[in-house]
Design a protein around this motif. Sequence first.
Motif, PDB file in Angstrom:
ATOM      1  N   LYS A 272      -2.432  -3.439   3.568  1.00  0.00           N
ATOM      2  CA  LYS A 272      -3.101  -4.458   4.391  1.00  0.00           C
ATOM      3  C   LYS A 272      -2.581  -5.845   4.039  1.00  0.00           C
ATOM      4  O   LYS A 272      -2.373  -6.688   4.928  1.00  0.00           O
ATOM      5  N   MET A 273      -2.377  -6.081   2.745  1.00  0.00           N
ATOM      6  CA  MET A 273      -1.867  -7.379   2.299  1.00  0.00           C
ATOM      7  C   MET A 273      -0.526  -7.705   2.949  1.00  0.00           C
ATOM      8  O   MET A 273      -0.258  -8.842   3.344  1.00  0.00           O
ATOM      9  N   LEU A 274       0.331  -6.678   3.075  1.00  0.00           N
ATOM     10  CA  LEU A 274       1.661  -6.879   3.649  1.00  0.00           C
ATOM     11  C   LEU A 274       1.673  -6.778   5.168  1.00  0.00           C
ATOM     12  O   LEU A 274       2.703  -7.006   5.800  1.00  0.00           O
ATOM     13  N   GLY A 275       0.540  -6.418   5.752  1.00  0.00           N
ATOM     14  CA  GLY A 275       0.476  -6.266   7.198  1.00  0.00           C
ATOM     15  C   GLY A 275       1.152  -5.004   7.691  1.00  0.00           C
ATOM     16  O   GLY A 275       1.611  -4.945   8.844  1.00  0.00           O
ATOM     17  N   LEU A 276       1.210  -3.968   6.838  1.00  0.00           N
ATOM     18  CA  LEU A 276       1.846  -2.714   7.220  1.00  0.00           C
ATOM     19  C   LEU A 276       0.894  -1.882   8.071  1.00  0.00           C
ATOM     20  O   LEU A 276      -0.329  -1.922   7.867  1.00  0.00           O
ATOM     21  N   PRO A 277       1.408  -1.109   9.013  1.00  0.00           N
ATOM     22  CA  PRO A 277       0.557  -0.216   9.796  1.00  0.00           C
ATOM     23  C   PRO A 277      -0.175   0.764   8.864  1.00  0.00           C
ATOM     24  O   PRO A 277       0.392   1.201   7.849  1.00  0.00           O
ATOM     25  N   LYS A 278      -1.402   1.109   9.190  1.00  0.00           N
ATOM     26  CA  LYS A 278      -2.176   2.016   8.362  1.00  0.00           C
ATOM     27  C   LYS A 278      -1.457   3.359   8.232  1.00  0.00           C
ATOM     28  O   LYS A 278      -0.982   3.928   9.207  1.00  0.00           O
ATOM     29  N   GLY A 279      -1.367   3.854   6.991  1.00  0.00           N
ATOM     30  CA  GLY A 279      -0.712   5.128   6.739  1.00  0.00           C
ATOM     31  C   GLY A 279       0.790   5.052   6.635  1.00  0.00           C
ATOM     32  O   GLY A 279       1.465   6.085   6.571  1.00  0.00           O
ATOM     33  N   SER A 280       1.348   3.829   6.610  1.00  0.00           N
ATOM     34  CA  SER A 280       2.810   3.702   6.587  1.00  0.00           C
ATOM     35  C   SER A 280       3.403   3.883   5.194  1.00  0.00           C
ATOM     36  O   SER A 280       4.602   4.160   5.060  1.00  0.00           O
ATOM     37  N   LEU A 281       2.590   3.724   4.138  1.00  0.00           N
ATOM     38  CA  LEU A 281       3.107   3.990   2.794  1.00  0.00           C
ATOM     39  C   LEU A 281       3.347   5.489   2.638  1.00  0.00           C
ATOM     40  O   LEU A 281       2.539   6.299   3.103  1.00  0.00           O
ATOM     41  N   PRO A 282       4.439   5.888   1.996  1.00  0.00           N
ATOM     42  CA  PRO A 282       4.753   7.320   1.876  1.00  0.00           C
ATOM     43  C   PRO A 282       3.730   8.062   1.032  1.00  0.00           C
ATOM     44  O   PRO A 282       3.083   7.479   0.159  1.00  0.00           O
ATOM     45  N   GLN A 283       3.568   9.354   1.292  1.00  0.00           N
ATOM     46  CA  GLN A 283       2.687  10.190   0.497  1.00  0.00           C
ATOM     47  C   GLN A 283       3.230  10.302  -0.924  1.00  0.00           C
ATOM     48  O   GLN A 283       4.436  10.313  -1.146  1.00  0.00           O
ATOM     49  N   THR A 284       2.322  10.365  -1.884  1.00  0.00           N
ATOM     50  CA  THR A 284       2.704  10.488  -3.297  1.00  0.00           C
ATOM     51  C   THR A 284       1.901  11.624  -3.931  1.00  0.00           C
ATOM     52  O   THR A 284       0.933  12.116  -3.341  1.00  0.00           O
ATOM     53  N   PRO A 285       2.261  12.030  -5.151  1.00  0.00           N
ATOM     54  CA  PRO A 285       1.469  13.071  -5.849  1.00  0.00           C
ATOM     55  C   PRO A 285       0.192  12.522  -6.472  1.00  0.00           C
ATOM     56  O   PRO A 285      -0.387  13.161  -7.347  1.00  0.00           O
ATOM     57  N   MET A 286      -0.258  11.352  -6.049  1.00  0.00           N
ATOM     58  CA  MET A 286      -1.404  10.683  -6.654  1.00  0.00           C
ATOM     59  C   MET A 286      -2.628  11.574  -6.786  1.00  0.00           C
ATOM     60  O   MET A 286      -3.278  11.617  -7.838  1.00  0.00           O
ATOM     61  N   SER A 287      -2.960  12.303  -5.720  1.00  0.00           N
ATOM     62  CA  SER A 287      -4.206  13.080  -5.725  1.00  0.00           C
ATOM     63  C   SER A 287      -4.186  14.194  -6.762  1.00  0.00           C
ATOM     64  O   SER A 287      -5.244  14.656  -7.204  1.00  0.00           O
ATOM     65  N   GLU A 288      -2.996  14.633  -7.189  1.00  0.00           N
ATOM     66  CA  GLU A 288      -2.880  15.726  -8.166  1.00  0.00           C
ATOM     67  C   GLU A 288      -2.513  15.236  -9.561  1.00  0.00           C
ATOM     68  O   GLU A 288      -2.747  15.938 -10.542  1.00  0.00           O
ATOM     69  N   TYR A 289      -1.920  14.058  -9.672  1.00  0.00           N
ATOM     70  CA  TYR A 289      -1.477  13.549 -10.973  1.00  0.00           C
ATOM     71  C   TYR A 289      -2.407  12.500 -11.555  1.00  0.00           C
ATOM     72  O   TYR A 289      -2.422  12.283 -12.761  1.00  0.00           O
ATOM     73  N   GLY A 290      -3.172  11.806 -10.688  1.00  0.00           N
ATOM     74  CA  GLY A 290      -3.942  10.671 -11.156  1.00  0.00           C
ATOM     75  C   GLY A 290      -3.046   9.458 -11.310  1.00  0.00           C
ATOM     76  O   GLY A 290      -1.890   9.448 -10.888  1.00  0.00           O
ATOM     77  N   HIS A 291      -3.580   8.432 -11.925  1.00  0.00           N
ATOM     78  CA  HIS A 291      -2.821   7.197 -12.162  1.00  0.00           C
ATOM     79  C   HIS A 291      -2.159   7.290 -13.533  1.00  0.00           C
ATOM     80  O   HIS A 291      -2.842   7.437 -14.549  1.00  0.00           O
ATOM     81  N   THR A 292      -0.838   7.218 -13.578  1.00  0.00           N
ATOM     82  CA  THR A 292      -0.092   7.438 -14.816  1.00  0.00           C
ATOM     83  C   THR A 292       0.525   6.147 -15.358  1.00  0.00           C
ATOM     84  O   THR A 292       1.556   6.171 -16.025  1.00  0.00           O
ATOM     85  N   PHE A 293      -0.124   5.028 -15.078  1.00  0.00           N
ATOM     86  CA  PHE A 293       0.345   3.726 -15.519  1.00  0.00           C
ATOM     87  C   PHE A 293       1.751   3.438 -14.995  1.00  0.00           C
ATOM     88  O   PHE A 293       2.033   3.679 -13.838  1.00  0.00           O
ATOM     89  N   ALA A 294       2.671   2.943 -15.847  1.00  0.00           N
ATOM     90  CA  ALA A 294       3.967   2.498 -15.345  1.00  0.00           C
ATOM     91  C   ALA A 294       4.833   3.642 -14.848  1.00  0.00           C
ATOM     92  O   ALA A 294       5.840   3.401 -14.185  1.00  0.00           O
ATOM     93  N   SER A 295       4.469   4.885 -15.142  1.00  0.00           N
ATOM     94  CA  SER A 295       5.242   6.022 -14.619  1.00  0.00           C
ATOM     95  C   SER A 295       5.029   6.215 -13.122  1.00  0.00           C
ATOM     96  O   SER A 295       5.826   6.893 -12.473  1.00  0.00           O
ATOM     97  N   ASP A 296       3.972   5.622 -12.565  1.00  0.00           N
ATOM     98  CA  ASP A 296       3.689   5.782 -11.131  1.00  0.00           C
ATOM     99  C   ASP A 296       4.905   5.456 -10.268  1.00  0.00           C
ATOM    100  O   ASP A 296       5.250   6.196  -9.337  1.00  0.00           O
ATOM    101  N   LEU A 297       5.532   4.320 -10.535  1.00  0.00           N
ATOM    102  CA  LEU A 297       6.646   3.884  -9.690  1.00  0.00           C
ATOM    103  C   LEU A 297       7.816   4.849  -9.778  1.00  0.00           C
ATOM    104  O   LEU A 297       8.478   5.131  -8.774  1.00  0.00           O
ATOM    105  N   VAL A 298       8.085   5.359 -10.984  1.00  0.00           N
ATOM    106  CA  VAL A 298       9.177   6.318 -11.149  1.00  0.00           C
ATOM    107  C   VAL A 298       8.841   7.617 -10.420  1.00  0.00           C
ATOM    108  O   VAL A 298       9.684   8.185  -9.712  1.00  0.00           O
TER     109      VAL A 298
END
Length: 334
Positions: A272-298
């Motif tokens: 929303k901050m960038l004005g991107l269409p809703k759902g435009s960010l790619p899917q990630t393993p977030m729901s199964e991995y949780g938040h892994t700190f700086a490893s998230d980006l990798v």
Amino acid sequence: MNMKVCIAAAAYAVPPNDEAVDAVLERERTRIESVLSPLSTEARQKAIAGLGLNRLRVCGDKRLYDLILEAASKAIAEAAIAPRDINLILDYSTWSAETSQGLSFAHKLSADLGAENSMILSFKVGGCAGLHVAIKTAVGWMSTDESIQTVLLITGDAAPPGNRSLLPITMHGDAGSAVVLRREGGQGPLLLGVEAMTLGHLHKAITIARTNGHFDIIVDAMCIEREVMPVYFLNMLRVVNQALAASSLSLKDIDHFIYSNISKRDREGFGKMLGLPKGSLPQTPMSEYGHTFASDLVINYVTMRRDGLIHPGQLLLFASAGIGFTWGVTIARA
């Protein structure tokens, strides 16, 4: 950026064991209720409802160091280099009780990999934004010392027992990751610019303390609610614009935005901050991995590559923010 430095390889490793988020919420109920108690009922409900997480990867019997070693070995193989080619190993892990005698993971890793001649550096600032600080540090060393041609960046974080809940922000999953940077002639996305900023007075938002011989992550929910969140996306946008301007680019030039896995609510806020269409960010393993700190980006970058989403010539914008409080953005051309 005048000097040519590329992301020659990136890899991550997560433990095989996992745990349901609902089970963690139940087990850490006392901790969660204590942390969230200063907030309004609405704010407490929003914190849990907006997670978007189902399961977390947890180390269990798997050592965090083993994950870092696995990720580093994968990255070195992908970069097609020998360990002796590594001139600098930089460890930017935020916290772990595993390291012996106060030394970073990089000391043991250099010996186990056969990279004993590499210089060793480590820091624990930046949290989830640590990758940007690490890249900026590595590029700084490369620019002043021509002997440093190849740098291995490593990070790994595992929650201390009883500390997986970082509500009202996220839930902590365990992981290790590694990135290889090479200069002059290396293959991979070319770094165009890196920007980072810190507001030190917000260091109290999330801290770690030793209590009765064990570590606890201390979350100050009121600091997050009243001091961090009002400026969180404003400062993120500020750093994004700084990175774009330094690279003579605009938002419309970016093909892929690679962002943290803090929560569903946070990812939606970034879009929303960038004005991107809703759902435009790619899917990630977030729901199964949780938040892994700086490893998230990798993790998210490697996932996009595996899914064939990144093509030569495309522009990538990596963004994340973390305790410190630090915001960071890296721009690269695939």
